[in-house]
Scaffold this motif. Structure first.
Motif, PDB file in Angstrom:
ATOM      1  N   PRO A   1       0.807  -1.228   0.000  1.00 34.51           N
ATOM      2  CA  PRO A   1       0.000   0.000   0.000  1.00 34.51           C
ATOM      3  C   PRO A   1       0.836   1.272   0.000  1.00 34.51           C
ATOM      4  N   GLN A   2       2.098   1.172   0.446  1.00 41.97           N
ATOM      5  CA  GLN A   2       2.981   2.343   0.468  1.00 41.97           C
ATOM      6  C   GLN A   2       3.851   2.447  -0.786  1.00 41.97           C
ATOM      7  N   LYS A   3       3.974   1.367  -1.552  1.00 41.30           N
ATOM      8  CA  LYS A   3       4.823   1.359  -2.746  1.00 41.30           C
ATOM      9  C   LYS A   3       4.003   0.826  -3.918  1.00 41.30           C
ATOM     10  N   VAL A   4       3.476   1.727  -4.720  1.00 39.82           N
ATOM     11  CA  VAL A   4       2.580   1.322  -5.809  1.00 39.82           C
ATOM     12  C   VAL A   4       3.111   1.683  -7.194  1.00 39.82           C
ATOM     13  N   ASP A   5       4.157   2.490  -7.270  1.00 39.68           N
ATOM     14  CA  ASP A   5       4.651   2.918  -8.579  1.00 39.68           C
ATOM     15  C   ASP A   5       5.217   1.772  -9.405  1.00 39.68           C
ATOM     16  N   ILE A   6       5.532   0.660  -8.761  1.00 36.11           N
ATOM     17  CA  ILE A   6       6.042  -0.501  -9.482  1.00 36.11           C
ATOM     18  C   ILE A   6       5.015  -1.005 -10.498  1.00 36.11           C
ATOM     19  N   ILE A   7       3.741  -0.673 -10.286  1.00 36.14           N
ATOM     20  CA  ILE A   7       2.689  -1.089 -11.221  1.00 36.14           C
ATOM     21  C   ILE A   7       2.928  -0.488 -12.602  1.00 36.14           C
ATOM     22  N   LEU A   8       3.441   0.737 -12.633  1.00 35.49           N
ATOM     23  CA  LEU A   8       3.730   1.360 -13.930  1.00 35.49           C
ATOM     24  C   LEU A   8       4.781   0.575 -14.694  1.00 35.49           C
ATOM     25  N   GLN A   9       5.808   0.140 -13.999  1.00 39.77           N
ATOM     26  CA  GLN A   9       6.856  -0.644 -14.649  1.00 39.77           C
ATOM     27  C   GLN A   9       6.300  -1.968 -15.162  1.00 39.77           C
ATOM     28  N   LEU A  10       5.335  -2.516 -14.443  1.00 34.96           N
ATOM     29  CA  LEU A  10       4.737  -3.789 -14.845  1.00 34.96           C
ATOM     30  C   LEU A  10       3.882  -3.640 -16.096  1.00 34.96           C
ATOM     31  N   THR A  11       3.172  -2.523 -16.216  1.00 42.80           N
ATOM     32  CA  THR A  11       2.148  -2.395 -17.261  1.00 42.80           C
ATOM     33  C   THR A  11       2.538  -1.504 -18.432  1.00 42.80           C
ATOM     34  N   GLU A  12       3.727  -0.916 -18.418  1.00 44.80           N
ATOM     35  CA  GLU A  12       4.027   0.110 -19.413  1.00 44.80           C
ATOM     36  C   GLU A  12       4.025  -0.407 -20.847  1.00 44.80           C
ATOM     37  N   HIS A  13       4.256  -1.710 -21.063  1.00 46.98           N
ATOM     38  CA  HIS A  13       4.280  -2.247 -22.424  1.00 46.98           C
ATOM     39  C   HIS A  13       3.069  -3.125 -22.735  1.00 46.98           C
ATOM     40  N   VAL A  14       2.088  -3.134 -21.832  1.00 47.68           N
ATOM     41  CA  VAL A  14       0.938  -4.022 -22.020  1.00 47.68           C
ATOM     42  C   VAL A  14      -0.069  -3.442 -23.000  1.00 47.68           C
ATOM     43  N   GLY A  15      -0.266  -2.144 -22.960  1.00 46.55           N
ATOM     44  CA  GLY A  15      -1.254  -1.540 -23.845  1.00 46.55           C
ATOM     45  C   GLY A  15      -1.261  -0.032 -23.715  1.00 46.55           C
ATOM     46  N   PRO A  16      -2.122   0.639 -24.474  1.00 44.25           N
ATOM     47  CA  PRO A  16      -2.117   2.107 -24.527  1.00 44.25           C
ATOM     48  C   PRO A  16      -2.861   2.753 -23.363  1.00 44.25           C
ATOM     49  N   HIS A  17      -2.548   2.340 -22.156  1.00 47.76           N
ATOM     50  CA  HIS A  17      -3.253   2.893 -20.998  1.00 47.76           C
ATOM     51  C   HIS A  17      -2.289   3.445 -19.954  1.00 47.76           C
ATOM     52  N   THR A  18      -1.038   3.677 -20.343  1.00 49.57           N
ATOM     53  CA  THR A  18      -0.041   4.103 -19.363  1.00 49.57           C
ATOM     54  C   THR A  18      -0.440   5.402 -18.681  1.00 49.57           C
ATOM     55  N   GLY A  19      -0.950   6.357 -19.463  1.00 49.91           N
ATOM     56  CA  GLY A  19      -1.354   7.637 -18.891  1.00 49.91           C
ATOM     57  C   GLY A  19      -2.462   7.479 -17.868  1.00 49.91           C
ATOM     58  N   MET A  20      -3.427   6.618 -18.174  1.00 53.12           N
ATOM     59  CA  MET A  20      -4.531   6.400 -17.249  1.00 53.12           C
ATOM     60  C   MET A  20      -4.051   5.721 -15.968  1.00 53.12           C
ATOM     61  N   ILE A  21      -3.158   4.729 -16.117  1.00 48.64           N
ATOM     62  CA  ILE A  21      -2.626   4.031 -14.948  1.00 48.64           C
ATOM     63  C   ILE A  21      -1.847   4.997 -14.069  1.00 48.64           C
ATOM     64  N   ARG A  22      -1.034   5.839 -14.704  1.00 45.20           N
ATOM     65  CA  ARG A  22      -0.281   6.835 -13.936  1.00 45.20           C
ATOM     66  C   ARG A  22      -1.240   7.761 -13.180  1.00 45.20           C
ATOM     67  N   GLY A  23      -2.330   8.143 -13.841  1.00 44.90           N
ATOM     68  CA  GLY A  23      -3.309   9.003 -13.194  1.00 44.90           C
ATOM     69  C   GLY A  23      -3.963   8.340 -11.991  1.00 44.90           C
ATOM     70  N   LEU A  24      -4.299   7.059 -12.125  1.00 41.74           N
ATOM     71  CA  LEU A  24      -4.887   6.324 -11.004  1.00 41.74           C
ATOM     72  C   LEU A  24      -3.920   6.255  -9.826  1.00 41.74           C
ATOM     73  N   ILE A  25      -2.657   5.990 -10.139  1.00 42.54           N
ATOM     74  CA  ILE A  25      -1.654   5.888  -9.081  1.00 42.54           C
ATOM     75  C   ILE A  25      -1.470   7.228  -8.377  1.00 42.54           C
ATOM     76  N   GLU A  26      -1.381   8.303  -9.161  1.00 42.34           N
ATOM     77  CA  GLU A  26      -1.202   9.625  -8.562  1.00 42.34           C
ATOM     78  C   GLU A  26      -2.418  10.009  -7.719  1.00 42.34           C
ATOM     79  N   HIS A  27      -3.611   9.661  -8.206  1.00 39.53           N
ATOM     80  CA  HIS A  27      -4.827   9.949  -7.440  1.00 39.53           C
ATOM     81  C   HIS A  27      -4.816   9.193  -6.117  1.00 39.53           C
ATOM     82  N   TYR A  28      -4.439   7.920  -6.177  1.00 39.05           N
ATOM     83  CA  TYR A  28      -4.363   7.104  -4.954  1.00 39.05           C
ATOM     84  C   TYR A  28      -3.358   7.694  -3.969  1.00 39.05           C
ATOM     85  N   LYS A  29      -2.198   8.098  -4.472  1.00 42.80           N
ATOM     86  CA  LYS A  29      -1.158   8.628  -3.592  1.00 42.80           C
ATOM     87  C   LYS A  29      -1.583   9.949  -2.955  1.00 42.80           C
ATOM     88  N   LYS A  30      -2.261  10.797  -3.723  1.00 38.90           N
ATOM     89  CA  LYS A  30      -2.700  12.076  -3.165  1.00 38.90           C
ATOM     90  C   LYS A  30      -3.745  11.872  -2.081  1.00 38.90           C
TER      91      LYS A  30
END
Length: 206
Positions: free
Chosen positions: A66-95
């Motif tokens: 719950p304290q370290k979630v940015d690793i999800i971006l590294q996991l998903t960055e080549h999966v599909g065209p949703h990197t921006g959305m995933i980054r947004g979800l992560i930033e929203h969660y962190k804020k």
């Protein structure tokens, strides 16, 4: 947004991955495990069949919390065209969760650092034991409290004994809190693997 909500939102983005996308996820898991000094866990990685199972594996490795979630971006960055959305979800969660959280770059730097003390030394110990335990790897595994893993590895004759030693030692490193070396030395003594223990003390740790 809770930690569970974040994971569910990300998994719902790719309810069903294609074979090519799943291959990208497995490659990312391999890169991640190598980047933090873990012995590549190919057997575990090959069992991943969905994004949810990949997240569970990262949690098992203590790289996703719950304290370290940015690793999800590294996991998903080549999966599909949703990197921006995933980054947004992560930033929203962190804020929402950490109003004064550091930026993505600072957390990513923290994730890339090896959390295990004496990692190069432990790697040398793993290499030595993988070549010098012969049939005693299972005794050491049980002495380390990994009886279930030992049983699982026994059931798979395709895995070399050398690789079984690596898996046992890396599983112990993931589970232990702090420096794994003292507990490993104690386990070797408990198994009466005194020659190996003395070699580690004299040739690797001295």
């Amino acid at each position: 947004m809770t930690y569970t909500d974040l994971k569910n939102e990300i998994c719902n983005t790719w309810v069903q991955l294609s074979a090519e996308q799943m291959a990208q996820v497995r490659m990312a898991l391999l890169d991640i495990s190598s980047s933090v000094g873990q012995y590549p866990r190919m057997r575990e990685i090959s069992k991943c069949s969905s994004l949810a199972s990949a997240l569970i594996l990262l949690e098992k490795w203590k790289l996703l919390t719950p304290q370290k979630v940015d690793i999800i971006l590294q996991l998903t960055e080549h999966v599909g065209p949703h990197t921006g959305m995933i980054r947004g979800l992560i930033e929203h969660y962190k804020k929402k969760t950490f109003p004064t959280a550091d930026t993505y770059d600072s957390e990513e730097t923290h994730v890339q650092q090896n959390p295990v003390p004496h990692d190069p030394v432990y790697n040398r110990i793993c290499e030595y034991l993988s070549e010098n335990l012969r049939g005693r790897w299972s005794d050491l595994g049980r002495s380390l409290g990994l009886g279930n893993l030992v049983t699982e590895l026994f059931r798979d004759p395709a895995i070399r004994k050398k690789d079984k030693v690596y898996q046992v030692l890396e599983e112990y490193r993931v589970r232990v809190q702090g420096d794994p070396i003292p507990g490993l030395l104690q386990a070797l003594q408990g198994c009466e693997l005194n020659l190996q223990r003395k070699h580690i003390l004299r040739e690797i740790l001295s």
